[in-house]
Design a protein around this motif. Structure first.
Motif, short mmCIF file in Angstrom:
data_model
loop_
_atom_site.label_atom_id
_atom_site.label_comp_id
_atom_site.label_asym_id
_atom_site.label_seq_id
_atom_site.Cartn_x
_atom_site.Cartn_y
_atom_site.Cartn_z
N GLU A 92 0.83 -1.21 0.00
CA GLU A 92 0.00 0.00 0.00
C GLU A 92 0.86 1.25 0.00
O GLU A 92 0.56 2.24 -0.69
N VAL A 93 1.95 1.25 0.75
CA VAL A 93 2.81 2.43 0.83
C VAL A 93 3.46 2.72 -0.52
O VAL A 93 3.51 3.87 -0.98
N VAL A 94 3.98 1.69 -1.19
CA VAL A 94 4.63 1.90 -2.48
C VAL A 94 3.62 2.38 -3.51
O VAL A 94 3.89 3.31 -4.29
N CYS A 95 2.43 1.78 -3.50
CA CYS A 95 1.38 2.24 -4.42
C CYS A 95 1.06 3.70 -4.17
O CYS A 95 0.92 4.51 -5.11
N ARG A 96 0.94 4.08 -2.91
CA ARG A 96 0.61 5.46 -2.58
C ARG A 96 1.71 6.42 -3.01
O ARG A 96 1.44 7.52 -3.52
N GLN A 97 2.96 6.00 -2.81
CA GLN A 97 4.07 6.87 -3.20
C GLN A 97 4.08 7.10 -4.71
O GLN A 97 4.36 8.21 -5.18
N ILE A 98 3.80 6.05 -5.47
CA ILE A 98 3.76 6.19 -6.93
C ILE A 98 2.62 7.12 -7.34
O ILE A 98 2.79 8.01 -8.18
N LEU A 99 1.45 6.93 -6.72
CA LEU A 99 0.31 7.77 -7.04
C LEU A 99 0.52 9.21 -6.60
O LEU A 99 0.12 10.15 -7.30
N ALA A 100 1.16 9.38 -5.44
CA ALA A 100 1.43 10.73 -4.94
C ALA A 100 2.36 11.48 -5.89
O ALA A 100 2.24 12.71 -6.06
N SER A 101 3.28 10.76 -6.52
CA SER A 101 4.22 11.41 -7.44
C SER A 101 3.53 11.90 -8.71
O SER A 101 4.10 12.70 -9.46
N ARG A 102 2.33 11.40 -8.96
CA ARG A 102 1.60 11.78 -10.18
C ARG A 102 0.61 12.93 -9.94
O ARG A 102 -0.05 13.38 -10.88
N ARG A 103 0.51 13.40 -8.70
CA ARG A 103 -0.39 14.52 -8.43
C ARG A 103 0.23 15.82 -8.92
O ARG A 103 1.44 16.01 -8.83
N ARG A 104 -0.60 16.71 -9.40
CA ARG A 104 -0.12 18.02 -9.82
C ARG A 104 0.28 18.86 -8.62
O ARG A 104 1.21 19.66 -8.68
N SER A 105 -0.43 18.66 -7.52
CA SER A 105 -0.15 19.40 -6.29
C SER A 105 -0.30 18.46 -5.11
O SER A 105 -1.09 17.52 -5.16
N LYS A 106 0.47 18.70 -4.05
CA LYS A 106 0.38 17.83 -2.88
C LYS A 106 -0.97 17.95 -2.20
O LYS A 106 -1.32 17.10 -1.37
N ASP A 166 -3.79 17.90 -3.90
CA ASP A 166 -4.75 17.13 -4.69
C ASP A 166 -4.95 15.75 -4.06
O ASP A 166 -4.01 15.20 -3.46
N PRO A 167 -6.14 15.17 -4.19
CA PRO A 167 -6.35 13.80 -3.69
C PRO A 167 -5.55 12.80 -4.50
O PRO A 167 -5.18 13.06 -5.66
N LEU A 168 -5.26 11.67 -3.90
CA LEU A 168 -4.53 10.63 -4.61
C LEU A 168 -5.38 10.08 -5.75
O LEU A 168 -6.59 9.88 -5.58
N PRO A 169 -4.79 9.82 -6.90
CA PRO A 169 -5.55 9.19 -7.99
C PRO A 169 -5.98 7.78 -7.58
O PRO A 169 -5.41 7.19 -6.67
N PRO A 170 -6.98 7.22 -8.27
CA PRO A 170 -7.39 5.84 -7.95
C PRO A 170 -6.31 4.84 -8.34
O PRO A 170 -5.51 5.10 -9.25
N LYS A 171 -6.30 3.70 -7.67
CA LYS A 171 -5.28 2.69 -7.94
C LYS A 171 -5.38 2.12 -9.35
O LYS A 171 -4.43 1.54 -9.88
N ASP A 172 -6.55 2.29 -9.98
CA ASP A 172 -6.74 1.79 -11.34
C ASP A 172 -5.71 2.34 -12.33
O ASP A 172 -5.45 1.70 -13.36
N VAL A 173 -5.16 3.51 -12.06
CA VAL A 173 -4.25 4.13 -13.03
C VAL A 173 -2.87 3.48 -12.99
O VAL A 173 -2.05 3.73 -13.87
N LEU A 174 -2.61 2.67 -12.00
CA LEU A 174 -1.31 2.01 -11.91
C LEU A 174 -1.18 0.94 -12.99
O LEU A 174 -2.04 0.07 -13.12
N GLY A 175 -0.09 1.00 -13.74
CA GLY A 175 0.15 0.01 -14.77
C GLY A 175 0.89 -1.20 -14.24
O GLY A 175 1.22 -1.28 -13.05
N PRO A 176 1.19 -2.17 -15.11
CA PRO A 176 1.88 -3.39 -14.68
C PRO A 176 3.22 -3.13 -14.00
O PRO A 176 3.54 -3.79 -13.00
N GLY A 177 3.98 -2.18 -14.52
CA GLY A 177 5.28 -1.89 -13.92
C GLY A 177 5.17 -1.43 -12.48
O GLY A 177 5.96 -1.85 -11.63
N SER A 178 4.19 -0.58 -12.20
CA SER A 178 4.00 -0.08 -10.84
C SER A 178 3.57 -1.20 -9.89
O SER A 178 4.03 -1.28 -8.75
#
Length: 339
Positions: free
Chosen positions: A209-223, A225-237
């Protein structure tokens, strides 16, 4: 720092992009995920258990264990005893994912919080691990005995075929244990197994969960902003997060796993030992086992075999989480189309 603490409070929000899998889906998807992971990791696990439980003069290291196992037993030696842990892995992961999601629902009901923080997720993982321990303990007992029994002839200028083995497969192990020790014999090593799973699974889900959150947090335009949904994570993530989860599980729980394996294989190891002292204690306690492992090489003895364990942990756990995540997404898509 304040922003980071606030982000931890949003940890569960990224799961809102799709409907949560139902109980039956958790059981089915978790079972298939466990099967995929076990096929990937089992040869590495065989080497790990043999390194954990064998005298240092039998194997000089991981490469030597690989070489001797292949020379004496062929490629099939790495999969000896697979049936029992394969079934166990399917059951364990089915229960783990089912319990993990159900426990989160209980925590939300008790606390009134809809967005669980990091502590809640670690707690959910730890409780689910403790539940799983009672399912997998007999399975791991059977697995470890079969993995270790053939090693008795190694280091004595013998091949595994020369050494007479007591067990022909999982069923023979179970039959022997029930006849000689009763049902309690199937739960030898249950204490360390519960401790390992509670700690390890807590870190397993938590790290994922922490790694997923860190990846999603890096994709926010601003800190803010809410975290994007986990659906946007691709196979690599997902591969990265799942692999890190496997490493976190093993690093935190490995010494406990050594003690567990040592206890579960005590009778098999003593049966082939030329040293009477090795057979002196047929039912070792946790304390005596810790002393025995320590006497083999101090603190490093509790980490013998860790290298190959981490080597298999990344791909095996990446495969498990990939299987679970994409089956969940497929199920959600199918339900959306049918609505």
């Amino acid at each position: 720092m304040e922003g980071e603490i606030q982000a931890l409070g949003e940890l569960a929000k990224y799961d809102k992009g799709r409907p949560k899998p139902g109980g039956l889906e958790d059981l089915a998807f978790g079972s298939l995920a466990g099967m995929m992971g076990k096929f990937v990791e089992y040869p590495f696990d065989t080497v790990k258990v043999r390194l954990q439980t064998s005298e240092s003069q039998v194997f000089s290291g991981t490469i030597d264990c690989l070489r001797q196992t292949f020379r004496n037993e062929g490629f099939g030696g790495f999969y000896r005893g697979l049936t029992s842990p394969l079934v166990g892995a399917m059951a364990e992961n089915a229960i783990a994912f089912y319990a993990y999601n159900r426990i989160q629902s209980v925590i939300r009901t008790v606390t009134g919080a809809q967005d669980l923080n990091l502590g809640h997720l670690f707690l959910s993982g730890g409780i689910s691990g403790a539940i799983c321990a009672f399912v997998i303990s007999p399975v791991e007992l059977v697995k470890c005995k079969l993995q270790v029994e053939n090693v008795r002839g190694y280091g004595h200028q013998q091949t595994a075929n020369v050494v007479k083995t007591r067990f022909t497969g999982p069923l023979s192990v179970v039959t022997h244990l029930l006849r000689t020790e009763g049902v309690a014999g199937l739960y030898r090593g249950i204490g360390p197994t519960v401790a390992r799973e509670t700690l390890g699974v807590g870190f397993w889900f938590g790290a994922y969960e922490v790694v997923c959150r860190q990846i999603l947090a890096s994709r926010r335009r601003s800190k803010d902003d809410p975290l994007p949904p986990k659906d946007v994570l691709g196979p690599g993530s997902i591969i990265l997060a799942g692999g890190c989860a496997g490493i976190a599980y093993n690093i935190t729980s490995y010494p406990i796993d050594v003690v567990k394996s040592f206890i579960q294989t005590s009778d098999v190891r003593s049966a082939g030992s030329a040293q009477p002292a090795a057979a002196a204690e047929s039912s070792p306690t946790i304390a005596s086992t810790i002393r025995a492992v320590y006497s083999r090489g101090g603190i490093p003895a509790f980490y013998r075999g860790l290298g190959i364990t981490l080597l298999r942990a990344f791909p095996a756990n990446a495969a498990m989480f990939m299987t679970y995540e994409y089956l969940s997404r497929l199920s959600a898509d199918l339900r959306s189309k049918n609505q």
